[in-house]
Motif scaffolding. Structure first.
Motif, PDB file in Angstrom:
ATOM      1  N   VAL A  76     -19.967  18.596  12.462  1.00  0.00           N
ATOM      2  CA  VAL A  76     -20.030  17.202  12.003  1.00  0.00           C
ATOM      3  C   VAL A  76     -21.469  16.832  11.646  1.00  0.00           C
ATOM      4  O   VAL A  76     -21.724  16.218  10.606  1.00  0.00           O
ATOM      5  CB  VAL A  76     -19.468  16.245  13.081  1.00  0.00           C
ATOM      6  N   LEU A  88     -13.203  14.058  10.642  1.00  0.00           N
ATOM      7  CA  LEU A  88     -13.341  14.500  12.019  1.00  0.00           C
ATOM      8  C   LEU A  88     -12.131  15.328  12.438  1.00  0.00           C
ATOM      9  O   LEU A  88     -12.257  16.320  13.159  1.00  0.00           O
ATOM     10  CB  LEU A  88     -13.514  13.288  12.939  1.00  0.00           C
ATOM     11  N   ASP A  91     -12.595  18.805  11.068  1.00  0.00           N
ATOM     12  CA  ASP A  91     -13.635  19.472  11.850  1.00  0.00           C
ATOM     13  C   ASP A  91     -13.084  19.935  13.197  1.00  0.00           C
ATOM     14  O   ASP A  91     -13.378  21.035  13.662  1.00  0.00           O
ATOM     15  CB  ASP A  91     -14.837  18.545  12.073  1.00  0.00           C
ATOM     16  N   CYS A  92     -12.277  19.091  13.824  1.00  0.00           N
ATOM     17  CA  CYS A  92     -11.685  19.426  15.116  1.00  0.00           C
ATOM     18  C   CYS A  92     -10.735  20.622  14.999  1.00  0.00           C
ATOM     19  O   CYS A  92     -10.794  21.556  15.799  1.00  0.00           O
ATOM     20  CB  CYS A  92     -10.958  18.210  15.677  1.00  0.00           C
TER      21      CYS A  92
END
Length: 131
Positions: A76, A88, A91-92
């Motif tokens: 991030v 997000l 990204d997770c």
């Protein structure tokens, strides 16, 4: 004699592209980097984190669980530093299921952007002498 900082560190944002310069599965483009990332991911993650300007031991925290907060945080942060689009949630997911690929993608991004990974210590610690 006292020292003051004459220049504060500034955030580096360059958005020549707003997408990743390589895909999450493009890690095999650089064979040496791919092998290092796959066979010794913790070492590669520590090296990449250090190049990004963070404590090189941070990725070792990720070894403790299924969720990888450090990998996600660095991803991030790198996205924000270079102005890369993303979410997000993405990204997770990437940081949970594709760890070696994520670290290779981040290392490739830093190389291709050809930016200093952090402000030089000379700029951060530039001092002037007051009378």
């Amino acid at each position: 004699m006292s020292w003051t900082v004459s220049t504060q560190p500034q955030r580096v944002v360059v958005s020549s592209d707003d997408d990743w310069s390589s895909g999450i599965c493009d890690c095999c483009e650089d064979k040496k980097q791919c092998c290092f990332g796959f066979w010794c991911c913790p070492c590669f993650a520590c090296q990449t984190t250090k190049q990004f300007g963070q404590c090189m031991c941070l990725p070792l925290i990720d070894v403790l669980g299924f969720v990888h907060p450090i990998t996600m945080s660095i991803r991030v942060s790198l996205r924000h530093r270079y102005g890369i689009k993303g979410t997000l949630c993405n990204d997770c997911l990437c940081s949970t299921f594709c760890i070696p690929c994520v670290w290779c993608q981040m290392a490739t991004e830093m190389k291709k952007r050809e930016l200093p990974p952090v402000l030089s210590s000379e700029l951060i610690h530039q001092k002037t002498v007051l009378p």
